[in-house]
Design a protein around this motif. Structure first.
Motif, PDB file in Angstrom:
ATOM      1  N   PRO A 215       0.830  -1.212   0.000  1.00  0.00           N
ATOM      2  CA  PRO A 215       0.000   0.000   0.000  1.00  0.00           C
ATOM      3  C   PRO A 215       0.859   1.254   0.000  1.00  0.00           C
ATOM      4  CG  PRO A 215      -0.001  -1.018   2.173  1.00  0.00           C
ATOM      5  CD  PRO A 215       0.681  -1.983   1.244  1.00  0.00           C
ATOM      6  N   ASN A 216       0.287   2.346  -0.473  1.00  0.00           N
ATOM      7  CA  ASN A 216       1.000   3.623  -0.484  1.00  0.00           C
ATOM      8  C   ASN A 216       1.511   3.974   0.908  1.00  0.00           C
ATOM      9  OD1 ASN A 216       0.456   3.928  -3.197  1.00  0.00           O
ATOM     10  ND2 ASN A 216      -1.351   5.213  -2.882  1.00  0.00           N
ATOM     11  N   GLY A 217       2.756   4.390   0.978  1.00  0.00           N
ATOM     12  CA  GLY A 217       3.358   4.768   2.251  1.00  0.00           C
ATOM     13  C   GLY A 217       4.252   3.703   2.840  1.00  0.00           C
ATOM     14  N   ILE A 218       4.126   2.451   2.375  1.00  0.00           N
ATOM     15  CA  ILE A 218       4.974   1.366   2.857  1.00  0.00           C
ATOM     16  C   ILE A 218       5.919   0.945   1.734  1.00  0.00           C
ATOM     17  CG2 ILE A 218       5.057  -1.009   3.716  1.00  0.00           C
ATOM     18  CD1 ILE A 218       2.455  -0.584   5.097  1.00  0.00           C
ATOM     19  N   ASN A 219       7.193   0.838   2.045  1.00  0.00           N
ATOM     20  CA  ASN A 219       8.210   0.444   1.076  1.00  0.00           C
ATOM     21  C   ASN A 219       8.965  -0.774   1.586  1.00  0.00           C
ATOM     22  OD1 ASN A 219       7.892   2.830  -0.766  1.00  0.00           O
ATOM     23  ND2 ASN A 219       8.539   3.932   1.075  1.00  0.00           N
ATOM     24  N   TYR A 220       9.782  -1.338   0.725  1.00  0.00           N
ATOM     25  CA  TYR A 220      10.606  -2.466   1.152  1.00  0.00           C
ATOM     26  C   TYR A 220      12.074  -2.188   0.860  1.00  0.00           C
ATOM     27  CZ  TYR A 220      11.307  -4.369  -3.609  1.00  0.00           C
ATOM     28  OH  TYR A 220      11.685  -4.561  -4.908  1.00  0.00           O
ATOM     29  N   GLN A 221      12.934  -2.793   1.669  1.00  0.00           N
ATOM     30  CA  GLN A 221      14.371  -2.612   1.508  1.00  0.00           C
ATOM     31  C   GLN A 221      15.077  -3.897   1.925  1.00  0.00           C
ATOM     32  OE1 GLN A 221      16.164   0.565   3.850  1.00  0.00           O
ATOM     33  NE2 GLN A 221      17.332   1.233   2.077  1.00  0.00           N
ATOM     34  N   CYS A 222      15.972  -4.360   1.080  1.00  0.00           N
ATOM     35  CA  CYS A 222      16.714  -5.595   1.352  1.00  0.00           C
ATOM     36  C   CYS A 222      18.010  -5.283   2.087  1.00  0.00           C
ATOM     37  CB  CYS A 222      17.031  -6.322   0.052  1.00  0.00           C
ATOM     38  SG  CYS A 222      15.562  -6.761  -0.911  1.00  0.00           S
ATOM     39  N   ASP A 223      18.550  -6.288   2.769  1.00  0.00           N
ATOM     40  CA  ASP A 223      19.812  -6.077   3.479  1.00  0.00           C
ATOM     41  C   ASP A 223      21.017  -6.331   2.571  1.00  0.00           C
ATOM     42  OD1 ASP A 223      19.417  -8.832   3.382  1.00  0.00           O
ATOM     43  OD2 ASP A 223      20.461  -9.191   5.267  1.00  0.00           O
ATOM     44  N   MET A 224      20.783  -6.650   1.297  1.00  0.00           N
ATOM     45  CA  MET A 224      21.855  -6.744   0.319  1.00  0.00           C
ATOM     46  C   MET A 224      21.510  -5.891  -0.888  1.00  0.00           C
ATOM     47  SD  MET A 224      23.404 -10.606   0.451  1.00  0.00           S
ATOM     48  CE  MET A 224      24.928  -9.946  -0.228  1.00  0.00           C
ATOM     49  N   SER A 225      22.522  -5.361  -1.535  1.00  0.00           N
ATOM     50  CA  SER A 225      22.333  -4.437  -2.650  1.00  0.00           C
ATOM     51  C   SER A 225      21.507  -5.066  -3.763  1.00  0.00           C
ATOM     52  CB  SER A 225      23.700  -4.008  -3.190  1.00  0.00           C
ATOM     53  OG  SER A 225      23.565  -3.160  -4.298  1.00  0.00           O
ATOM     54  N   ASN A 226      20.533  -4.306  -4.265  1.00  0.00           N
ATOM     55  CA  ASN A 226      19.664  -4.708  -5.376  1.00  0.00           C
ATOM     56  C   ASN A 226      18.838  -5.959  -5.082  1.00  0.00           C
ATOM     57  OD1 ASN A 226      20.687  -2.591  -7.030  1.00  0.00           O
ATOM     58  ND2 ASN A 226      22.459  -3.859  -7.539  1.00  0.00           N
ATOM     59  N   CYS A 227      18.743  -6.329  -3.819  1.00  0.00           N
ATOM     60  CA  CYS A 227      17.977  -7.524  -3.421  1.00  0.00           C
ATOM     61  C   CYS A 227      18.479  -8.788  -4.128  1.00  0.00           C
ATOM     62  CB  CYS A 227      16.487  -7.344  -3.689  1.00  0.00           C
ATOM     63  SG  CYS A 227      15.724  -6.063  -2.660  1.00  0.00           S
ATOM     64  N   GLN A 228      19.786  -8.825  -4.394  1.00  0.00           N
ATOM     65  CA  GLN A 228      20.397  -9.974  -5.061  1.00  0.00           C
ATOM     66  C   GLN A 228      21.282 -10.714  -4.066  1.00  0.00           C
ATOM     67  OE1 GLN A 228      21.807  -9.643  -9.214  1.00  0.00           O
ATOM     68  NE2 GLN A 228      23.797 -10.318  -8.446  1.00  0.00           N
ATOM     69  N   TYR A 229      21.001 -12.019  -3.884  1.00  0.00           N
ATOM     70  CA  TYR A 229      21.658 -12.801  -2.846  1.00  0.00           C
ATOM     71  C   TYR A 229      22.442 -13.970  -3.451  1.00  0.00           C
ATOM     72  CZ  TYR A 229      18.785 -10.169   0.390  1.00  0.00           C
ATOM     73  OH  TYR A 229      18.200  -9.152   1.095  1.00  0.00           O
TER      74      TYR A 229
END
Length: 273
Positions: free
Chosen positions: A113-127
């Motif tokens: 939903p608007n106002g909520i974002n996501y962020q990974c603990d590794m760059s570009n969400c690539q593991y």
């Protein structure tokens, strides 16, 4: 030289801060099962928590997804090869099912939903393979409702080099498998009503509701609930904490709430569908 070194440090600091500061949950990493956790639906014989946390409109939201990436996988790679190569392998008695090394996995989250974002603990969400990680969901939702939040993954594998009789050499390259959805969460953001002043602090959530609305009072107050006809359906004196407004007790409809504390009156409303 000093300026170059300072710029290098600032770059490192920026990269560090741009990644999430979440931590993988050991409850899930200890399972040894690849994927995204918590699961959206129950895994047989695995009693672990399900789904993501609910949120409240206008309040800070935080939750963490745990990621588990294994070192290799066994699969049928026939769909990745030319049909002529598959036919040649079949004629030569070579199985198209084999163990493949995983180079890395890319994760993506949609539908927040608007106002909520996501962020990974590794760059570009690539593991890289054999890695544990996490995705932090955070923000202040600006809309309420139930949102379908699919989390997808794209696995990059190493196709082995093969010399197929009647076809020739093939493989020995990196290959992205088709992206697929690994979990689909139902994220509920309640349209709560909140008020903060010197006399009383309260909230009503979820609002609207289909069953029970919870009125939460941080200070002692008198509560009177009226229906649209002006009839009093609930009268509570000097209460505090959680008060459950149940559809079974008062029915569905639009209700008005009068909260009295220290000779001050505050009014709000809620809906039971």
């Amino acid at each position: 030289m000093r300026k170059i070194f300072s710029l290098f440090l600032l770059t490192l600091l920026f990269v560090y801060k741009s990644n999430s500061q979440c931590s993988p949950n050991t409850l899930y990493t200890s399972i040894g099962m690849p994927g995204v956790f918590p699961p959206a639906i129950q895994i047989p014989n695995l009693p672990i928590p399900l789904g993501v946390s609910e949120g409240i409109l206008g309040d800070v939201y935080n939750d963490v997804l745990t990621l588990v990436v294994l070192e290799d996988t066994t699969m049928d790679i026939g769909f990745l090869l030319p049909s002529a190569a598959v036919n040649a392998m079949n004629l030569a008695g070579i199985s198209t099912t084999m163990t493949l090394g995983i180079n890395h996995v890319f994760f993506d989250v949609q539908g927040l939903p608007n106002g909520i974002n996501y962020q990974c603990d590794m760059s570009n969400c690539q593991y890289p393979s054999s890695t544990n990680g996490c995705i932090q969901l955070s923000g202040i939702p600006t809309v309420s409702g139930t949102f379908s939040v699919p989390v997808s993954m794209t696995v990059n594998i190493q196709l082995p080099s093969m010399n197929i009789p009647g076809f020739g050499a093939i493989g020995g390259i990196d290959q992205d498998l088709p992206t697929f959805t690994v979990q689909t969460y139902e994220l509920f953001i309640s349209g709560s009503t909140s008020l903060y002043n010197n006399n009383v602090t309260f909230s009503i959530f979820p609002n609207p509701t289909t069953n029970i609305a919870t009125l939460f009072l941080k200070k002692n107050a008198d509560v009177i609930v009226y229906n649209t006809l002006g009839n009093e359906v609930l009268n509570l004196q000097n209460v505090k904490g959680e008060i459950f407004l149940n559809k079974n007790h008062i029915g569905s409809g639009l209700y008005f709430v009068n909260i009295l504390s220290n000779n001050h009156s505050t009014k709000t409303k809620f809906i039971i569908k």
